[in-house]
Design an enzyme around this catalytic site. Structure first.
Site, mmCIF file in Angstrom:
data_model
loop_
_atom_site.group_PDB
_atom_site.id
_atom_site.type_symbol
_atom_site.label_atom_id
_atom_site.label_comp_id
_atom_site.label_asym_id
_atom_site.label_seq_id
_atom_site.Cartn_x
_atom_site.Cartn_y
_atom_site.Cartn_z
ATOM 1 N N GLY A 222 0.774 -1.247 0.000
ATOM 2 C CA GLY A 222 0.000 0.000 0.000
ATOM 3 C C GLY A 222 0.797 1.284 0.000
ATOM 4 N N ASN B 231 1.695 2.948 -2.695
ATOM 5 C CA ASN B 231 1.056 3.841 -3.677
ATOM 6 C C ASN B 231 -0.213 4.454 -3.098
ATOM 7 O OD1 ASN B 231 2.429 4.013 -6.433
ATOM 8 N ND2 ASN B 231 2.571 1.814 -6.012
ATOM 9 N N HIS C 238 1.815 -0.023 -13.100
ATOM 10 C CA HIS C 238 2.564 -1.253 -13.367
ATOM 11 C C HIS C 238 4.063 -0.936 -13.356
ATOM 12 C CE1 HIS C 238 3.181 -5.311 -14.840
ATOM 13 N NE2 HIS C 238 4.082 -4.804 -15.667
ATOM 14 N N ALA D 168 -7.844 -2.008 -19.710
ATOM 15 C CA ALA D 168 -8.637 -2.548 -20.815
ATOM 16 C C ALA D 168 -8.604 -4.074 -20.724
ATOM 17 C CB ALA D 168 -8.083 -2.064 -22.143
ATOM 18 N N GLU E 205 -7.205 -6.509 -22.387
ATOM 19 C CA GLU E 205 -5.918 -7.205 -22.428
ATOM 20 C C GLU E 205 -5.081 -6.755 -21.222
ATOM 21 O OE1 GLU E 205 -2.273 -7.709 -25.565
ATOM 22 O OE2 GLU E 205 -3.992 -6.506 -26.163
ATOM 23 N N VAL E 206 -4.553 -7.726 -20.485
ATOM 24 C CA VAL E 206 -3.861 -7.413 -19.219
ATOM 25 C C VAL E 206 -2.643 -6.511 -19.445
ATOM 26 C CG1 VAL E 206 -2.635 -8.418 -17.246
ATOM 27 C CG2 VAL E 206 -4.653 -9.562 -18.179
ATOM 28 N N ASP E 207 -2.539 -5.443 -18.641
ATOM 29 C CA ASP E 207 -1.412 -4.506 -18.680
ATOM 30 C C ASP E 207 -1.206 -3.896 -20.069
ATOM 31 O OD1 ASP E 207 -0.879 -4.946 -15.979
ATOM 32 O OD2 ASP E 207 0.497 -6.591 -16.394
ATOM 33 N N GLU F 173 9.900 4.758 -6.372
ATOM 34 C CA GLU F 173 9.952 6.220 -6.172
ATOM 35 C C GLU F 173 9.235 6.935 -7.304
ATOM 36 O OE1 GLU F 173 13.814 7.972 -5.708
ATOM 37 O OE2 GLU F 173 14.399 6.436 -4.249
ATOM 38 N N GLU G 66 6.905 5.540 -9.288
ATOM 39 C CA GLU G 66 5.471 5.211 -9.206
ATOM 40 C C GLU G 66 4.762 6.247 -8.345
ATOM 41 O OE1 GLU G 66 4.425 1.148 -8.254
ATOM 42 O OE2 GLU G 66 6.318 0.404 -9.046
HETATM 43 C C1 GAR Z 1 3.940 -1.692 -7.110
HETATM 44 O O1 GAR Z 1 5.272 -1.821 -7.520
HETATM 45 C C2 GAR Z 1 3.001 -1.787 -8.308
HETATM 46 O O2 GAR Z 1 3.510 -1.189 -9.455
HETATM 47 C C3 GAR Z 1 2.920 -3.293 -8.474
HETATM 48 O O3 GAR Z 1 2.833 -3.787 -7.163
HETATM 49 C C4 GAR Z 1 3.512 -2.895 -6.282
HETATM 50 C C5 GAR Z 1 2.556 -2.513 -5.181
HETATM 51 O O4 GAR Z 1 3.200 -1.746 -4.206
HETATM 52 N N1 GAR Z 1 1.800 -3.675 -9.263
HETATM 53 C C6 GAR Z 1 1.818 -4.661 -10.137
HETATM 54 O O5 GAR Z 1 2.785 -5.368 -10.327
HETATM 55 C C7 GAR Z 1 0.519 -4.874 -10.892
HETATM 56 N N2 GAR Z 1 0.721 -5.723 -12.001
HETATM 57 P P1 GAR Z 1 2.370 -0.983 -3.102
HETATM 58 O O6 GAR Z 1 1.353 -1.992 -2.535
HETATM 59 O O7 GAR Z 1 3.381 -0.600 -2.083
HETATM 60 O O8 GAR Z 1 1.684 0.191 -3.736
#
Ligand code: GAR
Length: 205
Positions: free
Chosen positions: A15, A17, A112, A144, A146-148, A175, A177
């Protein structure tokens, strides 16, 4: 001032993000309100982060539903009950079905940890290291079928360093993200994103 964007966040894990979004809402950088956080996992640390900000959390266990569509239907109900305009997948490690995608077409964003279309799916940072790319990064895109692979909103690149491990590269990407996800949300809240085919056009401020 335009009305505040109502955000619902789907999470599965740590969590950070989500935390960044909540911090940016609080410090006024992001003109939005997070009104619900939904997790497919009871153990997700993200839930405590939401609770610390007084945000309602809901755990919906996929195992208690006969199909992904029924499960996503329950998530959809939770989002609608909270008046959610925009859904954010912030470390949500589950493929979403057409039930959610159609209801929130171009109103659901995912973060992602790769420069899509490279390295979709799990362990994107490991895939980047194994492939030997010299630049890695992250992508915010609309979700959408199609995944990612939905329309790309923002990307940020970081260098891959000689002695990087999956952990060190992931931390450098994370960082970024934390920069581009709230930025994409703010652009959306200002009405500046327009999906044209596969492209997302960003209007000037
Ligand atoms: C992040 O790196 C996000 O980009 C990735 O999971 C992590 C979650 O971190 N998501 C994926 O890989 C989705 N395909 P967080 O829980 O600390 O935000």
């Amino acid at each position: 001032m335009t009305p505040k964007l109502i955000i619902g966040v789907l999470v599965s894990g740590r969590g950070t993000n989500l935390q960044q979004i909540l911090d940016d809402v609080e410090n006024g950088k992001l003109h939005a309100s997070v009104l619900v956080v939904v997790s497919n996992r009871e153990s997700a640390q993200a839930l405590a982060k939401a609770k610390a900000h007084g945000i309602p959390t809901i755990v919906i266990d996929p195992k208690t539903y006969a199909s992904t569509e029924e499960y996503d239907g329950a998530i959809l109900d939770a989002l609608k009950n909270h008046g959610v305009d925009l859904v954010v997948l912030a470390g949500y490690m589950k493929v979403v079905s057409s039930v959610l995608i159609e209801a929130y077409r171009n109103r659901m964003m995912n973060i992602h940890p790769s420069l899509l279309p490279a390295f979709p799916g799990l362990h994107a940072q490991r895939q980047a290291l194994e492939c030997g790319v010299k630049m890695a990064g992250c992508t915010v895109h609309f979700v959408a079928e199609e995944v990612d692979a939905g329309p790309i909103i923002l990307q940020a690149a970081v260098p891959v360093e000689e002695h990087d491990t999956e952990e060190s590269l992931s931390a450098r990407i994370l960082e970024q993200e934390h920069q581009i996800l709230p930025k994409a949300l703010q652009l959306y809240s200002e009405g500046r994103l327009k999906v044209v085919g596969r492209r997302v056009e960003i209007a000037d401020a």
